[in-house]
Design a protein around this motif. Structure first.
Motif, PDB file in Angstrom:
ATOM      1  N   ILE A  31      31.446  41.175  41.528  1.00 54.11           N
ATOM      2  CA  ILE A  31      30.740  43.250  41.390  1.00 54.11           C
ATOM      3  C   ILE A  31      31.397  43.010  43.002  1.00 54.11           C
ATOM      4  N   LEU A  32      31.287  42.349  43.524  1.00 55.77           N
ATOM      5  CA  LEU A  32      31.852  43.061  45.700  1.00 55.77           C
ATOM      6  C   LEU A  32      33.100  43.394  44.650  1.00 55.77           C
ATOM      7  N   LEU A  73      41.408  40.602  49.212  1.00 54.00           N
ATOM      8  CA  LEU A  73      40.707  40.726  49.846  1.00 54.00           C
ATOM      9  C   LEU A  73      39.673  41.290  49.878  1.00 54.00           C
ATOM     10  N   VAL A  74      38.110  40.397  50.172  1.00 58.41           N
ATOM     11  CA  VAL A  74      37.131  41.344  49.323  1.00 58.41           C
ATOM     12  C   VAL A  74      36.582  40.604  50.647  1.00 58.41           C
ATOM     13  N   GLY A  97      35.996  24.612  43.639  1.00 57.91           N
ATOM     14  CA  GLY A  97      36.021  24.717  41.932  1.00 57.91           C
ATOM     15  C   GLY A  97      37.389  25.837  42.112  1.00 57.91           C
ATOM     16  N   GLY A  98      37.583  26.298  42.608  1.00 61.06           N
ATOM     17  CA  GLY A  98      39.089  27.230  42.518  1.00 61.06           C
ATOM     18  C   GLY A  98      38.318  28.475  42.268  1.00 61.06           C
ATOM     19  N   ALA A  99      37.839  29.307  42.219  1.00 59.16           N
ATOM     20  CA  ALA A  99      37.821  30.496  41.370  1.00 59.16           C
ATOM     21  C   ALA A  99      37.817  31.690  42.979  1.00 59.16           C
ATOM     22  N   ILE A 100      37.090  30.991  44.297  1.00 58.71           N
ATOM     23  CA  ILE A 100      37.191  31.838  45.424  1.00 58.71           C
ATOM     24  C   ILE A 100      38.043  30.826  46.789  1.00 58.71           C
ATOM     25  N   ARG A 101      38.222  31.576  47.995  1.00 55.85           N
ATOM     26  CA  ARG A 101      39.254  30.454  48.956  1.00 55.85           C
ATOM     27  C   ARG A 101      38.015  31.203  49.851  1.00 55.85           C
ATOM     28  N   ARG A 132      39.100  35.552  49.298  1.00 54.05           N
ATOM     29  CA  ARG A 132      40.031  35.980  48.263  1.00 54.05           C
ATOM     30  C   ARG A 132      39.601  35.656  46.795  1.00 54.05           C
ATOM     31  N   LEU A 133      40.046  36.057  45.897  1.00 52.90           N
ATOM     32  CA  LEU A 133      39.732  35.667  44.249  1.00 52.90           C
ATOM     33  C   LEU A 133      40.825  34.610  44.467  1.00 52.90           C
TER      34      LEU A 133
END
Length: 86
Positions: free
Chosen positions: A15-16, A29-30, A60-64, A72-73
């Motif tokens: 959502i963000l 970048l979020v 799990g590699g979804a975000i950093r 980051r996505l």
């Protein structure tokens, strides 16, 4: 307050990422505009549970994670799978 802790945290980050006006072109970048304790309270979880879920999403590699209030996505499809909507 439905779903597992990992699903709730994943959903929140999705959502963000969809509403954040500060996204940049190179890797999306979020910003996370609130403290982790506020996220935990909003999702009905403990701070520790939110921290574990975030670490799982990163492993799990979804975000950093980037700094304290940014991520980051890395793989939006994978984050959607973690959220139970992929």
């Amino acid at each position: 307050a439905r779903g597992s802790a990992l699903q709730r945290v994943s959903w929140f980050l999705l959502i963000l990422s969809e509403i954040d006006a500060l996204r940049v072109e190179d890797g999306e970048l979020v910003s996370i505009p609130v403290k982790r304790s506020d996220v935990a309270r909003f999702l009905g979880l403990t701070n520790e549970t939110v921290s574990r879920a975030v670490r799982t999403l990163e492993a799990g590699g979804a975000i950093r994670l980037k700094r304290t209030h940014f991520f980051r996505l890395a793989d939006e499809k994978r984050l959607r799978v973690f959220a139970g909507i992929g």
